[in-house]
Design a protein around this motif. Structure first.
Motif, PDB file in Angstrom:
ATOM      1  N   TRP A 175       0.840  -1.202   0.000  1.00  0.00           N
ATOM      2  CA  TRP A 175       0.000   0.000   0.000  1.00  0.00           C
ATOM      3  C   TRP A 175       0.868   1.242   0.000  1.00  0.00           C
ATOM      4  N   ALA A 176       0.461   2.246  -0.766  1.00  0.00           N
ATOM      5  CA  ALA A 176       1.154   3.528  -0.790  1.00  0.00           C
ATOM      6  C   ALA A 176       0.141   4.651  -0.639  1.00  0.00           C
ATOM      7  N   ILE A 177       0.408   5.558   0.285  1.00  0.00           N
ATOM      8  CA  ILE A 177      -0.422   6.739   0.517  1.00  0.00           C
ATOM      9  C   ILE A 177       0.405   7.959   0.123  1.00  0.00           C
ATOM     10  N   VAL A 178      -0.178   8.851  -0.655  1.00  0.00           N
ATOM     11  CA  VAL A 178       0.542  10.053  -1.073  1.00  0.00           C
ATOM     12  C   VAL A 178      -0.257  11.288  -0.666  1.00  0.00           C
ATOM     13  N   GLY A 179       0.440  12.286  -0.143  1.00  0.00           N
ATOM     14  CA  GLY A 179      -0.238  13.517   0.236  1.00  0.00           C
ATOM     15  C   GLY A 179       0.714  14.694   0.300  1.00  0.00           C
ATOM     16  N   GLY A 180       0.189  15.864   0.017  1.00  0.00           N
ATOM     17  CA  GLY A 180       0.963  17.087   0.137  1.00  0.00           C
ATOM     18  C   GLY A 180       0.856  17.658   1.533  1.00  0.00           C
ATOM     19  N   GLU A 181       1.806  18.488   1.878  1.00  0.00           N
ATOM     20  CA  GLU A 181       1.810  19.139   3.187  1.00  0.00           C
ATOM     21  C   GLU A 181       0.701  20.187   3.245  1.00  0.00           C
ATOM     22  N   SER A 182       0.083  20.332   4.402  1.00  0.00           N
ATOM     23  CA  SER A 182      -0.994  21.315   4.551  1.00  0.00           C
ATOM     24  C   SER A 182      -0.628  22.334   5.620  1.00  0.00           C
ATOM     25  N   GLN A 212      -4.375  13.852  -0.432  1.00  0.00           N
ATOM     26  CA  GLN A 212      -4.689  15.282  -0.558  1.00  0.00           C
ATOM     27  C   GLN A 212      -3.579  16.010  -1.295  1.00  0.00           C
ATOM     28  N   TRP A 213      -3.948  17.186  -1.859  1.00  0.00           N
ATOM     29  CA  TRP A 213      -2.944  18.079  -2.413  1.00  0.00           C
ATOM     30  C   TRP A 213      -2.315  18.948  -1.327  1.00  0.00           C
ATOM     31  N   GLY A 214      -3.064  19.192  -0.248  1.00  0.00           N
ATOM     32  CA  GLY A 214      -2.542  19.999   0.850  1.00  0.00           C
ATOM     33  C   GLY A 214      -2.571  21.482   0.522  1.00  0.00           C
ATOM     34  N   GLY A 215      -1.588  22.203   1.016  1.00  0.00           N
ATOM     35  CA  GLY A 215      -1.543  23.643   0.818  1.00  0.00           C
ATOM     36  C   GLY A 215      -2.207  24.385   1.959  1.00  0.00           C
ATOM     37  N   ALA A 216      -2.270  25.704   1.828  1.00  0.00           N
ATOM     38  CA  ALA A 216      -2.856  26.539   2.874  1.00  0.00           C
ATOM     39  C   ALA A 216      -4.348  26.259   3.044  1.00  0.00           C
ATOM     40  N   ASN A 217      -5.016  25.858   1.969  1.00  0.00           N
ATOM     41  CA  ASN A 217      -6.442  25.526   2.027  1.00  0.00           C
ATOM     42  C   ASN A 217      -6.630  24.131   1.448  1.00  0.00           C
ATOM     43  N   LYS A 218      -6.343  23.117   2.248  1.00  0.00           N
ATOM     44  CA  LYS A 218      -6.354  21.750   1.729  1.00  0.00           C
ATOM     45  C   LYS A 218      -7.763  21.300   1.312  1.00  0.00           C
TER      46      LYS A 218
END
Length: 240
Positions: A175-182, A212-218
């Motif tokens: 399993w792989a989970i990918v996400g951007g920082e928020s 998620q893509w994350g960011g300031a407004n995830k």
């Protein structure tokens, strides 16, 4: 010390230990540290030490009270393989997981060397999934450590994903989970990095989950990748 979770890939969190120390680039904007400080300011007693590593013996038996099977993220507010957690207490945590066969326990660590060293001293029943966090190419060694363990399910969280991973090999991973920082100071994640991981996972028959893509407004940025959501889980999870 346990609650229903908003984390997309689990159902509940269980924190017999809280607090941690930074070990790599992925720790820079630690969400758990920020939350711990906020809970301290609110007067929550379990965070009287803020983000210093703290053992909570009173939280040990919480999963035993949950009869309905659930996915449980262990130590979302710490690192279960932190070097300052006594081995005897770690064994007690694992004993609870061994006895609660109705649940699936998901463990993530950045301390893969300690995980590998201690795994032979712990009973890894099939309901315990071991995982590592990989944020950049320099931390890929954690996957090698993970693959040497006897965990039934081995998974990786690429969150926060900070760079491309040209040397990544997903063979052997379930399993792989990918996400951007928020958050306000979130570091950016490029789409091509995510697509590369996704393609590698599809080629190695590794379940791929885009968080998620994350960011300031995830919430606004969402979690669509190439026009769709990716919610794959290990096949084992579908049979329990």
């Amino acid at each position: 010390m346990a609650n229903n979770s908003n984390i997309e890939w689990t159902e509940s969190t269980w924190n017999p230990v809280t607090g941690c120390t930074k070990v790599s680039a992925g720790c820079q904007n630690c969400y758990a540290e920020k939350l711990a400080n906020r809970l301290y300011a609110m007067g929550v007693k379990n965070y009287i030490n803020k983000f210093e590593l703290t053992i909570h013996k009173e939280a040990l038996n919480i999963p035993m009270k949950w009869r309905k099977p659930r996915m449980i993220f262990v130590n979302s507010m710490s690192d279960l393989f932190h070097e300052d957690i006594p081995l005897e207490f770690l064994k007690r945590i694992f004993n609870v997981m061994n006895e609660c066969s109705q649940h699936t326990f998901q463990i993530l660590t950045k301390r893969s060397e300690n995980m590998l060293k201690l795994s032979s001293k712990l009973k890894l029943t099939d309901n315990i999934w071991l995982g590592v966090t990989v944020e950049n190419n320099a931390s890929l060694y954690r996957i090698s450590d993970l693959l040497k363990t006897n965990s039934k399910i081995k998974f990786v969280s690429f969150e926060p994903l900070l760079t491309s991973l040209p040397d990544l090999d997903t063979n052997g991973l379930d399993w792989a989970i990918v996400g951007g920082e928020s958050g306000y100071n979130a570091r950016p994640m490029k789409e091509e990095w995510v697509i590369d991981i996704k393609n590698r996972c599809l080629n190695s028959n590794t379940a791929f989950f885009f968080k998620q893509w994350g960011g300031a407004n995830k919430k606004k940025n969402g979690r669509l990748l190439q026009g769709r959501t990716w919610n794959a889980m290990p096949e084992y999870a579908l049979s329990i």
